[in-house]
Design a protein around this motif. Structure first.
Motif, short mmCIF file in Angstrom:
data_model
loop_
_atom_site.label_atom_id
_atom_site.label_comp_id
_atom_site.label_asym_id
_atom_site.label_seq_id
_atom_site.Cartn_x
_atom_site.Cartn_y
_atom_site.Cartn_z
N TYR A 178 0.77 -1.29 0.07
CA TYR A 178 -0.10 0.01 -0.04
C TYR A 178 0.72 1.00 -0.16
O TYR A 178 2.08 1.26 0.26
N GLY A 179 0.28 2.26 -0.50
CA GLY A 179 1.14 3.57 -0.49
C GLY A 179 0.22 4.74 -1.48
O GLY A 179 -0.79 4.50 -1.73
N ILE A 180 1.01 5.67 -1.48
CA ILE A 180 0.60 7.01 -2.39
C ILE A 180 1.74 7.30 -3.17
O ILE A 180 2.82 7.38 -2.97
N LEU A 181 1.39 7.99 -4.56
CA LEU A 181 2.36 8.41 -5.39
C LEU A 181 1.58 9.87 -5.86
O LEU A 181 0.57 9.84 -6.40
N TYR A 182 2.37 11.03 -5.30
CA TYR A 182 1.65 12.28 -5.83
C TYR A 182 2.58 12.61 -6.97
O TYR A 182 3.64 12.45 -7.16
N ASN A 225 -2.84 22.50 -13.00
CA ASN A 225 -2.66 23.10 -11.90
C ASN A 225 -3.00 22.32 -10.72
O ASN A 225 -3.15 22.87 -9.54
N LYS A 226 -3.10 20.97 -10.78
CA LYS A 226 -3.46 20.12 -9.61
C LYS A 226 -2.34 18.94 -9.38
O LYS A 226 -1.67 18.52 -10.45
N PHE A 227 -2.32 18.51 -8.43
CA PHE A 227 -1.86 17.31 -8.12
C PHE A 227 -2.65 16.18 -8.21
O PHE A 227 -4.00 16.27 -7.88
N LYS A 228 -2.25 15.13 -8.77
CA LYS A 228 -3.10 13.83 -8.56
C LYS A 228 -2.42 12.88 -7.67
O LYS A 228 -1.18 12.99 -7.66
N VAL A 229 -3.18 11.92 -7.11
CA VAL A 229 -2.64 11.10 -6.07
C VAL A 229 -3.00 9.56 -6.72
O VAL A 229 -4.22 9.15 -6.71
N TRP A 230 -2.06 8.87 -6.58
CA TRP A 230 -2.20 7.22 -7.23
C TRP A 230 -2.15 6.67 -5.88
O TRP A 230 -1.10 6.56 -5.39
N VAL A 231 -3.13 6.06 -5.62
CA VAL A 231 -3.43 5.22 -4.31
C VAL A 231 -3.14 3.84 -4.46
O VAL A 231 -4.00 3.07 -5.50
N MET A 232 -2.43 2.86 -3.79
CA MET A 232 -2.20 1.54 -3.92
C MET A 232 -2.61 0.80 -2.69
O MET A 232 -2.22 1.27 -1.66
N VAL A 279 -4.38 -0.17 -8.11
CA VAL A 279 -3.88 1.39 -7.85
C VAL A 279 -5.03 2.07 -8.65
O VAL A 279 -5.45 1.78 -9.79
N SER A 280 -5.30 3.46 -8.01
CA SER A 280 -6.54 4.22 -8.70
C SER A 280 -5.95 5.68 -8.70
O SER A 280 -5.11 5.80 -7.60
N GLU A 281 -6.31 6.40 -9.57
CA GLU A 281 -6.05 7.92 -9.47
C GLU A 281 -6.94 8.72 -8.83
O GLU A 281 -8.41 8.43 -8.81
N GLN A 282 -6.60 9.36 -7.83
CA GLN A 282 -7.44 10.16 -7.13
C GLN A 282 -7.44 11.88 -7.04
O GLN A 282 -6.02 12.24 -7.48
N ASN A 283 -8.26 12.62 -6.71
CA ASN A 283 -7.93 14.02 -6.77
C ASN A 283 -7.21 14.32 -5.26
O ASN A 283 -7.49 13.68 -4.25
N ASP A 284 -6.48 15.32 -5.31
CA ASP A 284 -5.64 15.66 -4.06
C ASP A 284 -6.54 16.75 -3.50
O ASP A 284 -6.84 17.74 -4.24
N THR A 285 -6.48 16.79 -2.46
CA THR A 285 -7.37 17.97 -1.80
C THR A 285 -6.55 18.74 -0.39
O THR A 285 -7.05 19.68 0.00
N TYR A 286 -5.08 18.54 -0.61
CA TYR A 286 -4.22 19.30 0.25
C TYR A 286 -3.41 20.21 -0.51
O TYR A 286 -3.04 21.25 0.14
N LEU A 287 -3.01 20.00 -1.79
CA LEU A 287 -1.89 20.86 -2.23
C LEU A 287 -2.41 21.45 -3.72
O LEU A 287 -1.88 22.17 -4.25
N SER A 288 -3.82 21.00 -4.04
CA SER A 288 -4.26 21.66 -5.06
C SER A 288 -5.54 22.60 -4.83
O SER A 288 -6.14 22.37 -3.76
N ASN A 325 -1.87 26.70 -7.68
CA ASN A 325 -1.70 27.93 -7.52
C ASN A 325 -3.14 28.14 -7.17
O ASN A 325 -4.15 27.99 -7.98
N PRO A 326 -3.28 28.92 -5.90
CA PRO A 326 -2.58 29.77 -4.80
C PRO A 326 -2.08 28.67 -3.79
O PRO A 326 -1.50 29.12 -2.92
N GLU A 327 -2.66 27.44 -3.74
CA GLU A 327 -2.05 26.70 -2.50
C GLU A 327 -0.68 26.50 -2.17
O GLU A 327 -0.21 26.58 -1.03
N VAL A 328 0.26 26.19 -3.21
CA VAL A 328 1.55 26.44 -3.18
C VAL A 328 2.38 27.19 -3.65
O VAL A 328 3.33 27.66 -3.11
N GLU A 329 1.89 28.06 -4.84
CA GLU A 329 2.43 29.00 -5.52
C GLU A 329 1.54 30.24 -5.73
O GLU A 329 0.42 29.96 -5.43
#
Length: 130
Positions: free
Chosen positions: A84-88, A101-108, A113-122, A125-129
């Protein structure tokens, strides 16, 4: 640019009664071999055993889109169903899907493995930059 940052815990099974040290060692050997075959620049793979648990770290940064890091993550889930794990992933060239302009999270988990939407860094712009 495409950026990958992730981790995985390598396990042979997601059921404790199916644990098998010989199988786990075989899986770890396969992953180590695959890592040695990945001859790409701008990537770091680290597989370490800590207190009887194997931890994989992945970091990569390329100028243009590449799929082999995600393919490697999927391959691990296929050969070690308990991992199990995650790949941003942040890919500023993923314009067609509106993800530049988004991060995607691949969840194992549980061999998939499935692709998910990120809720922390996306959105980046403006969350990170700015």
């Amino acid at each position: 640019m495409i950026e990958f940052n992730g981790w995985a815990i390598i396990r042979e099974s997601f059921k404790e009664e199916d644990d098998n040290d010989k199988l786990l060692n075989s899986i770890v050997n396969k992953i180590e071999l695959k890592i040695s075959e990945l001859d790409y620049g701008n990537e770091i793979y680290s597989l370490k055993g800590l207190n009887g648990t194997y931890h994989l770290s992945i970091m990569a940064n390329h100028n243009h889109r590449t799929e082999h890091v995600i393919d490697f993550f999927k391959w691990i889930s296929h050969i070690s169903k308990g991992s199990y794990g995650i790949l941003y992933v942040q890919d500023d060239e993923d314009i067609e899907r509106g993800n530049e302009n988004k991060f995607k999270v691949w969840v194992m988990k549980k061999g998939k493995v499935s692709e998910q939407n990120d809720t922390y860094l996306s959105p980046m712009n403006p969350e990170v930059e700015e």
